[in-house]
Scaffold this motif. Structure first.
Motif, short mmCIF file in Angstrom:
data_model
loop_
_atom_site.label_atom_id
_atom_site.label_comp_id
_atom_site.label_asym_id
_atom_site.label_seq_id
_atom_site.Cartn_x
_atom_site.Cartn_y
_atom_site.Cartn_z
N THR A 97 13.66 71.83 -49.58
CA THR A 97 13.08 71.00 -48.53
C THR A 97 12.01 70.15 -49.20
OG1 THR A 97 13.45 72.77 -46.92
CG2 THR A 97 11.93 71.01 -46.29
N PRO A 98 12.32 68.91 -49.54
CA PRO A 98 11.45 68.12 -50.42
C PRO A 98 10.02 67.99 -49.94
CG PRO A 98 13.59 67.06 -50.19
CD PRO A 98 13.56 68.18 -49.20
N ALA A 99 9.81 67.87 -48.64
CA ALA A 99 8.46 67.66 -48.13
C ALA A 99 7.57 68.88 -48.27
CB ALA A 99 8.51 67.22 -46.67
N SER A 100 8.17 70.06 -48.38
CA SER A 100 7.37 71.29 -48.45
C SER A 100 7.63 72.08 -49.73
CB SER A 100 7.67 72.17 -47.23
OG SER A 100 9.04 72.48 -47.15
N THR A 101 8.14 71.41 -50.74
CA THR A 101 8.41 72.06 -52.02
C THR A 101 7.51 71.48 -53.10
OG1 THR A 101 10.72 72.46 -51.42
CG2 THR A 101 10.19 72.53 -53.76
N ARG A 102 6.92 72.34 -53.91
CA ARG A 102 6.02 71.90 -54.97
C ARG A 102 6.72 71.03 -56.00
NH1 ARG A 102 6.52 72.52 -60.10
NH2 ARG A 102 6.96 74.75 -60.00
N GLY A 103 6.12 69.88 -56.26
CA GLY A 103 6.66 68.99 -57.28
C GLY A 103 5.86 69.08 -58.56
N ILE A 104 5.35 67.94 -59.00
CA ILE A 104 4.52 67.89 -60.22
C ILE A 104 3.29 67.03 -59.91
CG2 ILE A 104 6.33 68.33 -61.91
CD1 ILE A 104 5.30 64.78 -61.44
N PRO A 105 2.25 67.08 -60.75
CA PRO A 105 1.07 66.24 -60.51
C PRO A 105 1.41 64.76 -60.68
CG PRO A 105 0.55 68.05 -62.00
CD PRO A 105 2.05 68.00 -61.89
N LEU A 106 0.99 63.97 -59.72
CA LEU A 106 1.07 62.52 -59.84
C LEU A 106 -0.22 62.00 -60.46
CD1 LEU A 106 2.62 61.44 -56.41
CD2 LEU A 106 3.65 61.08 -58.66
N MET A 107 -0.10 61.14 -61.45
CA MET A 107 -1.27 60.52 -62.08
C MET A 107 -1.16 59.01 -61.88
SD MET A 107 -3.18 62.92 -63.24
CE MET A 107 -4.29 61.98 -64.29
N LEU A 108 -2.01 58.49 -61.03
CA LEU A 108 -1.93 57.07 -60.66
C LEU A 108 -3.16 56.29 -61.07
CD1 LEU A 108 -0.39 57.56 -57.09
CD2 LEU A 108 0.80 57.24 -59.27
N ALA A 109 -3.99 56.90 -61.91
CA ALA A 109 -5.18 56.23 -62.43
C ALA A 109 -5.43 56.70 -63.85
CB ALA A 109 -6.39 56.53 -61.55
N ALA A 110 -6.02 55.83 -64.65
CA ALA A 110 -6.33 56.17 -66.05
C ALA A 110 -7.65 56.94 -66.10
CB ALA A 110 -6.40 54.90 -66.89
N ASP A 111 -7.58 58.16 -65.63
CA ASP A 111 -8.77 59.01 -65.53
C ASP A 111 -8.50 60.31 -66.27
OD1 ASP A 111 -10.98 60.49 -64.89
OD2 ASP A 111 -10.65 60.48 -62.71
#
Length: 454
Positions: free
Chosen positions: A169-183
């Motif tokens: 169930t994609p909405a309630s299943t753990r994915g991976i960290p999204l990195m959307l900033a150079a931090d």
């Protein structure tokens, strides 16, 4: 130093290349103290388009080969008696799906390298209005490639380290960290599988707005181009089971880049050759450091090829009871044949079997002799929808053999249980083993990534 491009590294002089590597490494050096394992040292601020291009060039040059390495977990390959002891130590546990307490010598899938590439992509995106000494089209193209790099790395990560979209169930299943900033100080938790996929699609939309180059000149086609955006979009929708959007994106690829290598001709190249007409982006390398591991082919896999299929002798060499891989030194991330296969599968999934068969025929006409082509068409016409889907899965296996697609196809479709016997013990690939565990060092650096709260 030039392991990825070989002779194609000629786009830089050695002095220029040394400056490129120094710039990239000075900006983001590896460390073990934070989530990304990268820490800035000093203050190197690129300003010109060439300097920003050099940053992304470093990521291209060091792009990971994990998609290829997944082959060792599939039904394509077997270990042979001549496999070196060093390679056995590095890859045996992966081959046996022995993911709990593997040997310390086991080579594992990348993590830092992906996020290093994502960091550089974010840095370029964030500074898109500051590049000097470049035309607006060239700047726009680089920004498009950065969005594409971020999308592709997140896509590969979620398909290694999270459950398949079609088996959860994609909405309630753990994915991976999204990195959307150079931090480099960010300590993100994982996003849901659905959120990661939606971000990939969003980045592809942005990439499409900026991308200008339809086809790179010889020696530069490791870079992303306009057609690659639709190629990744088609693959993403396919993995989601979104059949209509997968078909539409695949058709866009075919319209823009529909040529296929004619393997019925004696002078044809392998479709993974960097100069093949099939090859949209020649980035990921069939890693030669695994040549003694991924070299022997399972007999059952070779038997998927029927009489009259030119790929059987051009991809493989059989001597007695042993089949070895000829298709072992290529560069390919996206190519046109995949688009035909995606379109056919999407049509078959929607019940349009006749149209699905028609979609396959241009590809088969370039791979089979005339008798085999007619036999294949007659065979498919008599199939049920489920039988045709199995045939399309097998055709993907035949066409894309040893290119790193098979693992992802198995995990997103039927997730078959495979078995192997080694050292008197039997090992089984079960559904949960189609998802790799986060690397230990990543969890130790940031325990937050395993915390999942929908």
């Amino acid at each position: 130093m030039n392991k990825l491009f070989g002779h194609r590294i000629k786009i830089f002089t050695w002095g220029r290349l040394r400056g490129v590597l120094a710039l990239a490494l000075t900006l983001t050096l590896f460390s073990c103290d934070d989530f990304l394992d990268i820490t800035p040292t000093g203050k190197v601020i690129p300003s010109t388009l060439d300097e920003y291009r050099a940053l992304l060039g470093y990521e291209y040059n060091n792009f990971v080969t994990d998609r290829y390495m997944t082959t060792i977990r599939t039904d394509e390959v077997r270990l042979g008696a001549t496999t070196s002891s060093e390679d056995l130590d590095a890859y045996r546990d992966l081959w046996l799906w022995k993911d709990e307490d593997p040997q310390p010598s086991t080579t594992y899938f990348s993590w830092r390298t992906y996020y290093h590439s994502i960091y550089i992509a974010n840095y370029i995106i964030e500074h898109k209005g500051e590049m000097t000494n470049g035309s607006s089209d060239d700047v726009s193209q680089l920004i498009g490639e950065a969005y594409m790099m971020r999308a592709y790395c997140h896509f590969l990560l979620v398909n290694l380290f999270a459950e398949p979209y079609t088996h959860c169930t994609p909405a309630s299943t753990r994915g991976i960290p999204l990195m959307l900033a150079a931090d480099v100080n960010a300590m993100p938790r994982s996003s849901s599988v659905e959120t990661v996929y939606q971000q990939v699609l969003s980045d592809l939309d942005e990439a499409g707005k900026y991308m200008k180059v339809e086809k790179w000149d010889k020696g530069y086609n490791y870079r992303f181009n306009v057609a690659s955006v639709d190629a990744l979009r088609a693959r993403t929708y396919l993995y989601m089971g979104d059949w209509q959007n997968a078909y539409d994106a695949a058709q866009d690829v075919i319209t823009a880049w529909g040529d296929l290598e004619d393997m019925t001709a004696t002078s044809s190249k392998l479709p993974t050759n960097a100069e093949s007409v099939d090859n949209i982006v020649a980035l990921e390398h069939f890693s030669t450091n695994m040549s003694t591991v991924i070299s022997l082919v399972q007999t059952a896999f070779v038997n998927k090829y029927r009489t009259g299929d030119y790929r059987k002798t051009k991809y493989f060499k059989t001597s007695g009871s042993t089949t070895t891989l000829l298709k072992s030194d290529g560069y390919s991330s996206f190519r046109s044949a995949e688009a035909y296969l995606t379109a056919a599968e999407a049509l078959a999934q929607q019940g349009s079997t006749a149209e699905a068969i028609a979609q396959l025929m241009p590809l088969l006409a370039k791979r089979l002799n005339s008798t085999a082509l007619q036999n294949a068409q007659n065979l498919m016409v008599g199939m049920t929808q489920d039988e045709l889907l199995e045939e399309i899965y097998d055709e993907r296996a035949r066409e894309l053999a040893f290119e790193g697609h098979r693992w992802y196809d198995l995990r997103r479709t039927t997730q078959p249980q495979l078995t192997r016997t080694y050292g008197g013990a039997t090992y089984t690939l079960t559904p949960e083993k189609y998802t790799m565990k986060f690397p230990t060092e990543a969890v130790e650096a940031n325990p937050e990534i395993v915390i999942w709260e929908p």
